[in-house]
Design a protein around this motif. Structure first.
Motif, short mmCIF file in Angstrom:
data_model
loop_
_atom_site.label_atom_id
_atom_site.label_comp_id
_atom_site.label_asym_id
_atom_site.label_seq_id
_atom_site.Cartn_x
_atom_site.Cartn_y
_atom_site.Cartn_z
N TRP A 251 6.30 7.70 8.72
CA TRP A 251 6.32 7.80 7.19
C TRP A 251 5.96 9.17 6.59
O TRP A 251 6.26 9.59 5.39
CB TRP A 251 5.34 6.82 6.63
N LEU B 45 1.61 -6.01 8.45
CA LEU B 45 1.83 -5.59 9.58
C LEU B 45 1.74 -6.83 10.64
O LEU B 45 1.33 -7.73 10.27
CB LEU B 45 0.85 -4.21 10.04
N ASN C 257 5.72 0.25 14.69
CA ASN C 257 5.18 -0.62 13.91
C ASN C 257 6.18 -0.96 12.73
O ASN C 257 7.25 -0.01 12.62
CB ASN C 257 3.96 -0.39 13.18
N TRP D 163 -8.25 4.56 10.72
CA TRP D 163 -6.74 4.38 11.13
C TRP D 163 -6.15 5.54 11.39
O TRP D 163 -5.19 5.31 12.51
CB TRP D 163 -6.10 3.52 10.17
N ASP E 290 6.93 -2.64 9.01
CA ASP E 290 6.55 -3.19 7.46
C ASP E 290 7.18 -4.70 7.56
O ASP E 290 8.49 -4.38 7.54
CB ASP E 290 6.54 -2.28 6.27
N TRP F 177 0.76 -1.18 0.06
CA TRP F 177 -0.06 -0.09 -0.12
C TRP F 177 1.00 1.35 -0.02
O TRP F 177 0.46 2.14 0.42
CB TRP F 177 -0.93 -0.01 1.13
N TRP G 298 -3.60 10.61 4.92
CA TRP G 298 -2.83 11.32 5.69
C TRP G 298 -1.80 12.14 5.10
O TRP G 298 -1.26 13.01 5.57
CB TRP G 298 -1.98 10.08 6.26
N LYS H 173 12.05 6.36 3.28
CA LYS H 173 10.66 5.95 3.88
C LYS H 173 10.56 7.01 5.06
O LYS H 173 9.44 7.18 5.60
CB LYS H 173 10.53 4.63 4.34
N GLU I 166 12.01 -2.15 8.49
CA GLU I 166 12.23 -0.87 8.96
C GLU I 166 11.55 -0.92 10.39
O GLU I 166 10.83 -2.00 10.72
CB GLU I 166 11.86 0.34 8.44
N GLY J 239 -4.02 4.14 3.47
CA GLY J 239 -3.07 3.95 4.59
C GLY J 239 -3.48 2.83 5.46
O GLY J 239 -4.45 2.33 5.75
C1 BGC Z 1 3.01 1.32 7.31
C2 BGC Z 1 3.79 2.39 6.64
C3 BGC Z 1 2.78 3.27 5.64
C4 BGC Z 1 1.58 3.98 6.57
C5 BGC Z 1 0.71 4.91 5.64
C6 BGC Z 1 1.67 2.22 8.08
O1 BGC Z 1 0.99 1.07 8.57
O2 BGC Z 1 3.53 0.79 8.30
O3 BGC Z 1 4.68 1.93 5.77
O4 BGC Z 1 3.61 4.28 4.97
O5 BGC Z 1 1.00 2.98 7.16
O6 BGC Z 1 0.09 4.22 4.69
#
Ligand code: BGC
Length: 426
Positions: free
Chosen positions: A275, A97, A306, A196, A308, A40, A255, A344, A146, A72
């Motif tokens: 991010w 995640l 969090n 979210w 990825d 995403w 976002w 990122k 990361e 997001g």
């Molecule tokens: C992810 C990020 C992403 C963000 C917005 C988060 O859950 O870990 O990598 O940039 O969502 O989409």
């Protein structure tokens, strides 16, 4: 493969639009020598970071078929992933995640990455809180890109200077600074009204209000006494106070558009995971000059994180398997961990790297994450799948968003939160 994926069929209706779009995707199969990667990462900064993986794979002669699903935090992407698997057409790999990675591992859908992990010494270089989600039953099932963290504020430096705003250290100073911006005709808080994002901001407020122990009891241990407590009521009160500083166009806003408000000087702050920094960097801005980064006031001693994870789906094709291993190797390598985070906005998940190549915010973030890991205050983000499984997370999203979009009193919200979490667990 059919057998594996038949075992993975998941119950639960998917929105029609998603099913329709996924059947369209199902037509596109992976070409020879090419990996198909579901993700995403569609904003400017995100796409640039993903491009670093594509380029690295190309160096190894591996082709790339991108499978982006906008939205997001991956909510839409996860629905598409489920339908791809239901229709027996898994991608080569997918960005997921924490709890979602565990879920696919429990369904026996994932390739083991043990060989790559052993060769790369992953047991030593990735911290325990990441291993807890990237391993299942003692086996590596995901490659961590990361560490992101959600308790950050992104601020417009010129506006701070112009209004004489110092970096706020307490909740009261934080609110006062947004009031100042608002009084001067700006938006205090750039806000994206999506569930979210509501939950991302809310978890910041919970941590700022109750501290690390309370955050853990409520958001990770899901203790009903903490969820329906005076501290939770106070958190909702503070959340309401904060919401006064968003603008009227916030409902539904993505976002990165909220980040753009801070970049353009329309808003003073955004509370968002790092991010968001990827967007500032992609716009050519320099941290601690053109924009500021600081931990959400009241959360300075803790890090909500969090990470990825790239999971690879089981596959009978030797070439796909070998490309999966190469992709995992790249993601876990020291050079890629730095390059990716530079684009990122995150920090490397590996703890054995020098922070020399990182920017000012990431240098601090990297140290803070390491310190928090040592002091047990590196805690999973609820909004980003590291505090509780998807069912509970979605129940939290529902209550928090109803609170944002209505007039629910704080004591009712706390009570409903406890009930919703309990309902989702049973
Ligand atoms: C992810 C990020 C992403 C963000 C917005 C988060 O859950 O870990 O990598 O940039 O969502 O989409």
């Amino acid at each position: 493969m059919t057998t594996t994926f038949n075992k993975c069929l998941m119950a639960g209706a998917l929105p029609l639009a998603i099913l329709l779009s996924s059947s369209a995707f199902a037509q596109e199969s992976k070409g020879q020598g090419e990996v198909e990667v579901l993700n995403w990462w569609t904003s400017g900064g995100e796409a640039k970071a993903l491009g670093a993986l594509k380029d690295k794979l190309a160096d190894d002669g591996i082709g790339w078929q991108n499978m982006p699903v906008a939205g997001g935090a991956g909510t839409n992407a996860m629905a598409v992933l489920r339908s791809r698997i239901t229709s027996n057409n898994p991608p080569t790999a997918a960005q997921v995640l924490g709890y979602d990675a565990q879920d696919w591992a429990d369904r026996d859908a994932l390739s083991s990455l043990d060989d790559v992990a052993k060769a790369g010494n992953w047991d030593k270089v990735f911290p325990q809180p990441i291993q807890r989600f990237a391993k299942s039953g003692g086996h590596w099932i995901a490659a961590p890109f990361e560490i992101h963290s959600t308790n950050w504020v992104w601020a417009n430096t010129s506006m701070m200077d112009e209004l004489g705003i110092e970096q706020p250290n307490t909740w009261e100073e934080f609110i006062a600074s947004m009031k100042k911006a608002q009084d001067a005709g700006h938006t205090g808080l750039a806000y994206g009204g999506q569930p979210w994002q509501d939950a991302t901001v809310f978890e910041n407020v919970v941590l700022a209000t109750g501290g690390a122990d309370f955050y853990r009891q409520a958001m990770i241990d899901l203790d009903p006494k903490a969820l329906d407590s005076d501290t939770m009521i106070k958190s909702f009160d503070r959340f309401r106070e904060l919401l006064q500083y968003k603008d009227d166009n916030s409902p539904g806003r993505d976002w990165n558009l909220a980040t753009a408000m801070v970049i353009k000087g329309d808003a003073l702050y955004q509370i968002m995971g790092d991010w968001a920094k990827g967007e500032f960097l992609n716009a050519g801005l320099t941290p601690e000059q053109d924009f500021m980064c600081f931990r959400t006031p009241g959360t300075q001693d803790a890090v909500t994180f969090n990470s990825d994870l790239m999971i690879m789906f089981k596959n009978d094709d030797d070439q796909q398997q070998s490309m999966q291993r190469t992709m995992a190797e790249i993601i876990g390598s020291p050079e890629f961990q730095i390059t990716f985070s530079q684009l990122k906005g995150s920090v490397p998940a590996r703890t054995d790297l020098s922070s020399d190549g990182l920017d000012a915010c990431a240098k601090r973030g990297y140290e803070q994450a390491k310190t928090a890991a040592e002091s047990n205050t590196l805690m999973g983000s609820m909004a980003h799948g590291y505090a509780a499984p998807a069912g509970v997370k979605n129940a939290v999203f529902d209550i928090v968003s109803s609170f944002v979009n209505g007039n629910m009193p704080s004591d009712v919200a706390a009570e409903q939160l406890a009930m919703a979490v309990q309902g989702a667990r049973s």
